[in-house]
Design a protein around this motif. Sequence first.
Motif, PDB file in Angstrom:
ATOM      1  N   ASP A  18      44.937  15.428  50.354  1.00 51.25           N
ATOM      2  CA  ASP A  18      46.210  15.401  50.675  1.00 51.25           C
ATOM      3  C   ASP A  18      46.788  16.833  50.659  1.00 51.25           C
ATOM      4  N   ILE A  19      46.090  17.498  49.542  1.00 49.73           N
ATOM      5  CA  ILE A  19      46.780  18.994  49.287  1.00 49.73           C
ATOM      6  C   ILE A  19      46.139  19.801  50.438  1.00 49.73           C
ATOM      7  N   PHE A  20      44.829  19.533  50.749  1.00 46.71           N
ATOM      8  CA  PHE A  20      44.282  20.610  51.548  1.00 46.71           C
ATOM      9  C   PHE A  20      44.586  20.340  53.020  1.00 46.71           C
ATOM     10  N   ILE A  21      44.899  19.057  53.544  1.00 47.56           N
ATOM     11  CA  ILE A  21      45.304  18.799  54.722  1.00 47.56           C
ATOM     12  C   ILE A  21      46.612  19.461  55.049  1.00 47.56           C
ATOM     13  N   GLU A  22      47.497  19.301  54.248  1.00 48.29           N
ATOM     14  CA  GLU A  22      48.884  19.954  54.489  1.00 48.29           C
ATOM     15  C   GLU A  22      48.793  21.453  54.468  1.00 48.29           C
ATOM     16  N   LYS A  23      47.809  22.093  53.680  1.00 47.19           N
ATOM     17  CA  LYS A  23      47.802  23.545  54.084  1.00 47.19           C
ATOM     18  C   LYS A  23      47.090  23.782  55.308  1.00 47.19           C
ATOM     19  N   ALA A  24      45.890  22.925  55.577  1.00 42.22           N
ATOM     20  CA  ALA A  24      45.452  23.296  56.730  1.00 42.22           C
ATOM     21  C   ALA A  24      46.293  23.093  58.055  1.00 42.22           C
ATOM     22  N   ARG A  25      47.144  22.021  58.149  1.00 42.03           N
ATOM     23  CA  ARG A  25      47.938  21.650  59.219  1.00 42.03           C
ATOM     24  C   ARG A  25      49.057  22.913  59.225  1.00 42.03           C
ATOM     25  N   GLU A  26      49.504  23.557  57.949  1.00 43.91           N
ATOM     26  CA  GLU A  26      50.698  24.578  58.128  1.00 43.91           C
ATOM     27  C   GLU A  26      49.828  25.796  58.757  1.00 43.91           C
ATOM     28  N   ASP A  27      48.387  26.197  58.292  1.00 48.52           N
ATOM     29  CA  ASP A  27      47.762  27.286  58.802  1.00 48.52           C
ATOM     30  C   ASP A  27      47.448  26.951  60.008  1.00 48.52           C
ATOM     31  N   GLN A  28      47.296  25.876  60.627  1.00 46.17           N
ATOM     32  CA  GLN A  28      47.141  25.695  62.078  1.00 46.17           C
ATOM     33  C   GLN A  28      48.451  25.997  62.908  1.00 46.17           C
ATOM     34  N   ILE A  29      49.520  25.489  62.349  1.00 46.49           N
ATOM     35  CA  ILE A  29      50.730  25.680  62.950  1.00 46.49           C
ATOM     36  C   ILE A  29      50.955  27.224  62.975  1.00 46.49           C
ATOM     37  N   ASP A  30      50.635  27.979  62.014  1.00 41.93           N
ATOM     38  CA  ASP A  30      51.094  29.567  61.889  1.00 41.93           C
ATOM     39  C   ASP A  30      50.248  30.105  62.891  1.00 41.93           C
ATOM     40  N   ASN A  32      48.836  28.852  65.626  1.00 45.48           N
ATOM     41  CA  ASN A  32      49.296  28.588  67.003  1.00 45.48           C
ATOM     42  C   ASN A  32      50.526  29.238  67.088  1.00 45.48           C
ATOM     43  N   SER A  33      51.314  29.543  66.430  1.00 46.19           N
ATOM     44  CA  SER A  33      52.615  30.471  66.789  1.00 46.19           C
ATOM     45  C   SER A  33      52.355  31.833  67.255  1.00 46.19           C
ATOM     46  N   ARG A  34      51.202  32.205  66.833  1.00 49.83           N
ATOM     47  CA  ARG A  34      50.585  33.637  66.979  1.00 49.83           C
ATOM     48  C   ARG A  34      49.923  33.482  68.551  1.00 49.83           C
ATOM     49  N   ARG A  35      49.504  32.482  68.914  1.00 50.38           N
ATOM     50  CA  ARG A  35      48.821  32.213  70.350  1.00 50.38           C
ATOM     51  C   ARG A  35      49.745  32.755  71.349  1.00 50.38           C
ATOM     52  N   LYS A  36      49.011  33.177  72.471  1.00 50.81           N
ATOM     53  CA  LYS A  36      50.017  33.176  73.686  1.00 50.81           C
ATOM     54  C   LYS A  36      50.194  32.109  74.129  1.00 50.81           C
ATOM     55  N   VAL A  37      51.415  31.914  74.620  1.00 48.68           N
ATOM     56  CA  VAL A  37      51.857  30.383  75.116  1.00 48.68           C
ATOM     57  C   VAL A  37      50.754  29.696  75.777  1.00 48.68           C
ATOM     58  N   SER A  38      50.292  30.349  76.786  1.00 52.22           N
ATOM     59  CA  SER A  38      49.188  29.637  77.702  1.00 52.22           C
ATOM     60  C   SER A  38      48.014  29.146  76.906  1.00 52.22           C
ATOM     61  N   LYS A  39      47.761  29.746  75.540  1.00 48.63           N
ATOM     62  CA  LYS A  39      46.663  29.504  74.841  1.00 48.63           C
ATOM     63  C   LYS A  39      46.964  28.459  73.654  1.00 48.63           C
ATOM     64  N   ARG A  40      48.171  28.034  73.465  1.00 48.70           N
ATOM     65  CA  ARG A  40      48.679  27.402  72.333  1.00 48.70           C
ATOM     66  C   ARG A  40      47.968  25.996  72.342  1.00 48.70           C
ATOM     67  N   PHE A  41      47.628  25.340  71.222  1.00 53.09           N
ATOM     68  CA  PHE A  41      47.000  24.175  71.152  1.00 53.09           C
ATOM     69  C   PHE A  41      48.193  23.139  70.997  1.00 53.09           C
ATOM     70  N   ASN A  42      47.739  21.987  71.451  1.00 51.16           N
ATOM     71  CA  ASN A  42      48.760  20.740  71.417  1.00 51.16           C
ATOM     72  C   ASN A  42      48.712  20.418  69.947  1.00 51.16           C
ATOM     73  N   ASP A  43      49.382  19.346  69.589  1.00 55.02           N
ATOM     74  CA  ASP A  43      49.413  18.987  68.249  1.00 55.02           C
ATOM     75  C   ASP A  43      47.971  18.029  68.010  1.00 55.02           C
ATOM     76  N   ASP A  44      47.451  17.457  68.960  1.00 58.56           N
ATOM     77  CA  ASP A  44      46.250  16.727  68.892  1.00 58.56           C
ATOM     78  C   ASP A  44      45.088  17.711  68.233  1.00 58.56           C
ATOM     79  N   LYS A  45      45.205  18.783  69.079  1.00 59.17           N
ATOM     80  CA  LYS A  45      43.910  19.685  68.988  1.00 59.17           C
ATOM     81  C   LYS A  45      44.280  20.445  67.646  1.00 59.17           C
ATOM     82  N   MET A  46      45.598  20.743  67.255  1.00 58.96           N
ATOM     83  CA  MET A  46      45.765  21.161  65.780  1.00 58.96           C
ATOM     84  C   MET A  46      45.205  20.338  64.578  1.00 58.96           C
ATOM     85  N   GLU A  47      45.699  18.979  64.878  1.00 57.67           N
ATOM     86  CA  GLU A  47      44.815  17.974  63.853  1.00 57.67           C
ATOM     87  C   GLU A  47      43.606  18.010  63.763  1.00 57.67           C
TER      88      GLU A  47
END
Length: 102
Positions: A18-30, A32-47
């Motif tokens: 639970d601890i790890f996956i919460e941090k990993a999800r936050e990391d993926q969101i971070d 993703n926000s730095r990727r070009k809009v056209s290269k951003r992952f959808n929610d499933d890919k981030m998960e």
Amino acid sequence: MNVDELDQYIKDNCRAYDIFIEKAREDQIDRNSRRKVSKRFNDDKMERAAQKSWHDVVVNFHEKLKSDTLKKASPLRWKNFIEENEILESFEDSMAELEMSE
């Protein structure tokens, strides 16, 4: 004990997942926000990326635990070893202290 059994044992007996996956999800969101809009992952890919990171952690943890004495031991022997040496507590603490990096 194989990797999948260890994964389930960890999930059933401590909060490391639970601890790890919460941090990993936050990391993926971070990330993703730095990727070009056209290269951003959808929610499933981030998960999937977060889950793959967890799997990699469990595989690494399994390799570190596996020694000559545990290599061919029964899952019960693995569980006893983990409990006797308070390994899950240490593993959970290390997940709490973990900082995701690029």
